[in-house]
Write a protein that holds these residues in place. Structure first.
Motif, mmCIF file in Angstrom:
data_model
loop_
_atom_site.group_PDB
_atom_site.id
_atom_site.type_symbol
_atom_site.label_atom_id
_atom_site.label_comp_id
_atom_site.label_asym_id
_atom_site.label_seq_id
_atom_site.Cartn_x
_atom_site.Cartn_y
_atom_site.Cartn_z
ATOM 1 N N ASN A 48 0.820 -1.217 0.000
ATOM 2 C CA ASN A 48 0.000 0.000 0.000
ATOM 3 C C ASN A 48 0.851 1.263 0.000
ATOM 4 O O ASN A 48 0.368 2.362 -0.263
ATOM 5 N N ALA A 49 2.153 1.115 0.280
ATOM 6 C CA ALA A 49 3.054 2.267 0.292
ATOM 7 C C ALA A 49 4.486 1.763 0.369
ATOM 8 O O ALA A 49 4.738 0.576 0.613
ATOM 9 N N ILE B 285 7.010 8.535 3.219
ATOM 10 C CA ILE B 285 6.092 7.467 2.838
ATOM 11 C C ILE B 285 5.475 7.813 1.493
ATOM 12 O O ILE B 285 4.901 8.887 1.312
ATOM 13 N N HIS B 286 5.610 6.912 0.545
ATOM 14 C CA HIS B 286 5.069 7.117 -0.800
ATOM 15 C C HIS B 286 3.876 6.177 -0.987
ATOM 16 O O HIS B 286 4.045 4.960 -1.103
ATOM 17 N N ARG B 287 2.695 6.750 -1.016
ATOM 18 C CA ARG B 287 1.477 5.950 -1.171
ATOM 19 C C ARG B 287 1.416 5.341 -2.574
ATOM 20 O O ARG B 287 1.859 5.945 -3.544
ATOM 21 N N SER B 288 0.842 4.152 -2.672
ATOM 22 C CA SER B 288 0.755 3.489 -3.975
ATOM 23 C C SER B 288 -0.689 3.336 -4.457
ATOM 24 O O SER B 288 -0.937 2.684 -5.479
ATOM 25 N N HIS B 289 -1.642 3.949 -3.746
ATOM 26 C CA HIS B 289 -3.063 3.776 -4.039
ATOM 27 C C HIS B 289 -3.391 4.089 -5.502
ATOM 28 O O HIS B 289 -4.035 3.296 -6.209
ATOM 29 N N GLU C 229 -0.311 -4.247 3.844
ATOM 30 C CA GLU C 229 -0.309 -2.974 4.576
ATOM 31 C C GLU C 229 1.099 -2.686 5.111
ATOM 32 O O GLU C 229 1.370 -2.779 6.300
ATOM 33 N N LEU D 27 -2.008 4.165 7.103
ATOM 34 C CA LEU D 27 -2.617 4.832 5.952
ATOM 35 C C LEU D 27 -4.080 4.454 5.782
ATOM 36 O O LEU D 27 -4.453 3.291 5.917
ATOM 37 N N ASP D 28 -4.892 5.457 5.446
ATOM 38 C CA ASP D 28 -6.275 5.190 5.065
ATOM 39 C C ASP D 28 -6.278 4.753 3.604
ATOM 40 O O ASP D 28 -5.687 5.414 2.744
ATOM 41 N N PHE D 29 -6.937 3.649 3.333
ATOM 42 C CA PHE D 29 -6.898 3.082 1.987
ATOM 43 C C PHE D 29 -8.223 2.375 1.749
ATOM 44 O O PHE D 29 -8.482 1.345 2.352
#
Length: 692
Positions: free
Chosen positions: A206-207, A214-218, A238, A243-245
Motif C-alpha cells: 500500500n506504500a 512514505i510514498h502511497r501506492s493507491h 499494509e 494509511l487510510d486506503f
C-alpha cells in the motif's frame, strides 16, 4: 587502464590473494572431482577447463555437491552438449520443487536460527526458519483456496521485504510462476510487463518508505488493476499500517480485493500442511523482463532447476557462502539480483532484505548518509555485501573511509566479500575498496544478466583480485570472446563479443507467450548472430591471457567504432572517474553516425557536472581530451564533449546508451517505459536539432 588492442594486454595490479585457498568449498569440490574421476586438477584454470569440456559430468557433480532436494531421481544429465537452441533438456526424469529447496536447505539450519532479516530505514525484523515456513504455509494454503493452480502467474508490485519472499515461495510451492516489479516503477512500465503475462493474482504494497518519506501506492495500484482484465484477486499488503486506503477503489474488474490479513484469516482449513508440488526441472519459476529501453520488454521465463543449480553453484563455490553467513544485496524486486539474493536461503545462509535509500538513516552527526550501509553491515553482522558499481563509485567520489570516519567509525569486521554488478567496476574503484573500505576481502566484480538469471563471469575464493578485472569465467560456462566474424580471439587479449559455446541449465526455458512467437523471440535474442550453437550475450569484453581475468568494456550495441577502431564506453567512464571525479558527477558516451550524412562515427561525450561546479566547460573539455589521448589513444578522444542536465538510466541505474545513440543518429525509435527518467531524453532530441 590502457586500451587493449592487438599488441597490448591490460596493466593490472594484484590487490588481494586468498590466505588459505585449501579451506574453501571450491577447493573441496575440486578434490572430490579429482578423486572420483582420477584427475590431477590443481588450480582454477584446470577445473574450469574440465567443467566446460565435460559438462554432463560437471553438472552431475554440482547436483550432488549442492545437495539438490528432488522427489524423483534424474535418468539423464543433459540431452546434448552441442546446440544451445532449441534449449536442450537437463536432468530428465527428475522432479522437484524450487520453494522446498529454499525452505528446507540441505545444511539443515536450526529452525530457531534466523533465516531472514528485514530492514528498512527505520525498522528491523528477524524471522526464524520455523516462522518463515509457517508464514509460507499459511499463504500457500490461502492461494490454493483462492483457486491458484500450477502454471498460473502471480505478480508482485512489492518492495524488498520478507512478505514478498513469503508470497513468492508460497506461489512457487504450488507451481505458479512469480514475477515481481518494484513499487517505484511507473504505471506504464508495470503494465508493459504484466499485460503480457496476465497474472491471476497480484500482491501489492500500500506504500513504500524511501528517503524518510512514505510514498502511497493507491493511485498506481488502481491504474494497474484496471488494465488487467484477467486479474482475479488483489492482495494488499499494509506496509504502512497507518494509511487510510479504501480497498473497494482498487477491486479488479472481475475479481476481489482484500488485505493480506483478510486473505490469510479467511482460509477454511487453517491447519492444512505445507505441500510442495512435484514438478519437472524445466518447470518455470520466475518471469523477468528484458530492459525494454527501446521498445516493449520481452518476458523471459526461467526454470526451477536451472535457477537453483546455478545459484547454488555460484553461492557455494564462487562466493564461498556457508550456512550461517549473512548475505545482503542492495536491490529492488525487479532486478535479477533480488532472485539471486533470495536463493541464498538454499545454501542455509541468512538473507538480509533492505527496502529504502542506501543513504538513510542520515548520518546526523556527519551531515550526510554515506555511512548508512557501512553501519548496517556492522549492526547486522553482514558477511557478504552486494551492491551496484554506481554505488561504490559514489563512495569513491566522496572519499569515504568508514573505519576512520570522524563520527562513529565502523569496523566492518564481519565482512568477507563485496559483490558488484550492474555496470563495469572501474579500476580506480577496485583500489579504493582495498585502501579505504577493507584490505582483506574478496572483491567480486561479477557479470551475467536477466537473460540467464545468473553469472557468466564471477569471483573466485582461490584466485587473486586484479585491478579492473572480473576474476574468472564461471564454472560450467564456456565463455569465449569472438570477433565480428565469429573467430575465437580469447587468447589474444583483443576485445570482442562475449559468447558461450556449451549449453548450461540456466538458459531460459522460453520467452512468453509459449509457442512459435516466443520461440522466435528467443532465437533472435541470442542466436541470430553466430547460430544455434553459440549464445551471443551482447557484452563487449576482453580476456587477459596472463591472469585469466575478464575486463568489461560495455555493451556490444554501444561499441564505439571511430575510424574502424572498436572500444567500449567503459574505458572512457573509467578515465573520468579516475581523473575528474570532483568535477564530473556522471557521463554518457555514444557514437554518432547518420546514414547518408556521416562517413565515419563521431564519439560524443555528455557530462553532467558535479553540483555547484563552476568549471569552464571549454577548458574542462580540453583537459578531458588531453587525458584520454594520453592514457588511451588519439583514436579514443571524443570529437564532441558537451554538458547535459541529466543522464538517462533504467530503474536499476544502468545508463541508457542505445536510446541516446539512436536519437543522435536520427532514428525514429519508440522509447520504452523502462527508462526511469525518460523525460530527460527530450533534451537530447533538442541537442540534435541544435547540432546538425
Amino acid at each position: 587502464m590502457p586500451h587493449i588492442d592487438e599488441t597490448m594486454t591490460p596493466e593490472v595490479k594484484e590487490l588481494w590473494r586468498p590466505s588459505i585457498p585449501e579451506a574453501t568449498q571450491i577447493y573441496d569440490f575440486m578434490t572430490k572431482v579429482n578423486k572420483k574421476y582420477e584427475l590431477s586438477l590443481s588450480d582454477y584454470e584446470g577445473l574450469w577447463k574440465w567443467s566446460v569440456s565435460e559438462p554432463a559430468k560437471f553438472w552431475e557433480e554440482i547436483w550432488h555437491y549442492t545437495h539438490i532436494r528432488a522427489h524423483e531421481p534424474y535418468k539423464n544429465v543433459m540431452e546434448s552438449k552441442q546446440a544451445m537452441f532449441p534449449r536442450p533438456a537437463f536432468f530428465e526424469g527428475s522432479t522437484l520443487n524450487f520453494a522446498e529447496n529454499l525452505l528446507y536447505p540441505a545444511a539443515n539450519p536450526d529452525e530457531n536460527s534466523i533465516a531472514i532479516i528485514g530492514a528498512t530505514e527505520a525498522d528491523r525484523e528477524f524471522i526464524s526458519w520455523k516462522e518463515l515456513r509457517e508464514r509460507v504455509r499459511q499463504c500457500a494454503n490461502a492461494l490454493k483456496e483462492a483457486g491458484l493452480q500450477t502454471g498460473d502467474r502471480v505478480a508482485g508490485f512489492v518492495g524488498n521485504n520478507a512478505t514478498t519472499v513469503v508470497a513468492m515461495l508460497a506461489a512457487t510451492s504450488i507451481g505458479a510462476f512469480w514475477t515481481g516489479v518494484s513499487p517505484d516503477t511507473g504505471v506504464h512500465a508495470v503494465l508493459e510487463r504484466l499485460k503480457q503475462i496476465q497474472p491471476k493474482i497480484l500482491f501489492a504494497d500500500n506504500a513504500s518508505l524511501y528517503n524518510g518519506k512514505i510514498h502511497r501506492s493507491h493511485a498506481k495500484v488502481r491504474e494497474i488493476v484496471s488494465e488487467l482484465p484477467d486479474l482475479e484477486r488483489l492482495i494488499l499488503i499494509e506496509t504502512a499500517k497507518s494509511l487510510d486506503f479504501d480497498i473497494r477503489e482498487v477491486r479488479p474488474q472481475n475479481g476481489q480485493a482484500v488485505t493480506l490479513e483478510q486473505f490469510l484469516s479467511a482460509v477454511q482449513n487453517q491447519a492444512a500442511p505445507l505441500q510442495f508440488t512435484s514438478l519437472k526441472p524445466e518447470h518455470p519459476v520466475y518471469i523477468l523482463y528484458s530492459s525494454g529501453t527501446t521498445g516493449a520488454p520481452k518476458p523471459i521465463v526461467h526454470g526451477s532447476l536451472g535457477t537453483l543449480l546455478q545459484h547454488k553453484k555460484e553461492h557455494l563455490l564462487h562466493c564461498e557462502i556457508r550456512p550461517g553467513d549473512r548475505l545482503f544485496y542492495f536491490t529492488t524486486t525487479t532486478w535479477m539480483m533480488w532472485h539471486w539474493l533470495v536463493s541464498g536461503l538454499a545454501s542455509g545462509a541468512t538473507i538480509v532484505l533492505y527496502d529504502g535509500s542506501p543513504f538513510r538513516p542520515f548520518d546526523v552527526e556527519g551531515g550526510n548518509g554515506e555511512m548508512a550501509m557501512p553501519r548496517l553491515i556492522d549492526e547486522l553482522q553482514i558477511t557478504h555485501f552486494g551492491t551496484s558499481a554506481k554505488y561504490l563509485s559514489i563512495l569513491e567520489q566522496a572519499a569515504l573511509n568508514p573505519s576512520k570516519h570522524q563520527h562513529r567509525p565502523v569496523s566492518l569486521k564481519t565482512m568477507k566479500a563485496i559483490f558488484s554488478t550492474g555496470s563495469p567496476l572501474a579500476p580506480s574503484t577496485f583500489e579504493y575498496i582495498y585502501s579505504s573500505i577493507h584490505p582483506d576481502i574478496m572483491l567480486g566484480s561479477i557479470t551475467g544478466g536477466t537473460d540467464i538469471l545468473s553469472l557468466f563471469c564471477s569471483c573466485c575464493p582461490i584466485l587473486p583480485v586484479y585491478t579492473g578485472e572480473i576474476q574468472c569465467r564461471s564454472l560450467g560456462m564456456a565463455v569465449s570472446v569472438f570477433d565480428h566474424a565469429g573467430k575465437d580471439i580469447s587468447a589474444s587479449g583483443e576485445p570482442g563479443d562475449l559468447v558461450c559455446t556449451t549449453p548450461f541449465p540456466a538458459q531460459p526455458v522460453m520467452f512468453w507467450p509459449p509457442g512459435p512467437a516466443g520461440l522466435e523471440k528467443y532465437r533472435k535474442s541470442y542466436f541470430d548472430v553466430f547460430g544455434p550453437s553459440v549464445w551471443h550475450h551482447g557484452d563487449f569484453v576482453c580476456l587477459n591471457p596472463q591472469t585469466g581475468g575478464v575486463v568489461m568494456l560495455g555493451r556490444s550495441d554501444g561499441v564505439l567504432k571511430p575510424s574502424g577502431v572498436r572500444f567500449g564506453s567503459a574505458e572512457i567512464y573509467n578515465i573520468l572517474l579516475k581523473h575528474f571525479a570532483d568535477e564530473v558527477e556522471d557521463s554518457l558516451c555514444v557514437g554518432r553516425r547518420r546514414e547518408g550524412i556521416d562517413t565515419d562515427e563521431t564519439v560524443v561525450l555528455f557530462v553532467r557536472l558535479a553540483p555547484g561546479s563552476t568549471t569552464d566547460v571549454k577548458e574542462l573539455s580540453s583537459r578531458i581530451q588531453s587525458v584520454i589521448r594520453k592514457e588511451l589513444s588519439p583514436r579514443h578522444v571524443p570529437g564532441v564533449i558537451d554538458v547535459c542536465p541529466e543522464i538517462p538510466v533504467t530503474s536499476n541505474g544502468k545508463k541508457v546508451e542505445n536510446a541516446v545513440k539512436q536519437i543522435l543518429c536520427g532514428l525514429n525509435i519508440k522509447i520504452g517505459a523502462s527508462v526511469a527518467n525518460a523525460s530527460c531524453l527530450e533534451w537530447y532530441r533538442n541537442w540534435v536539432s541544435e547540432n546538425p
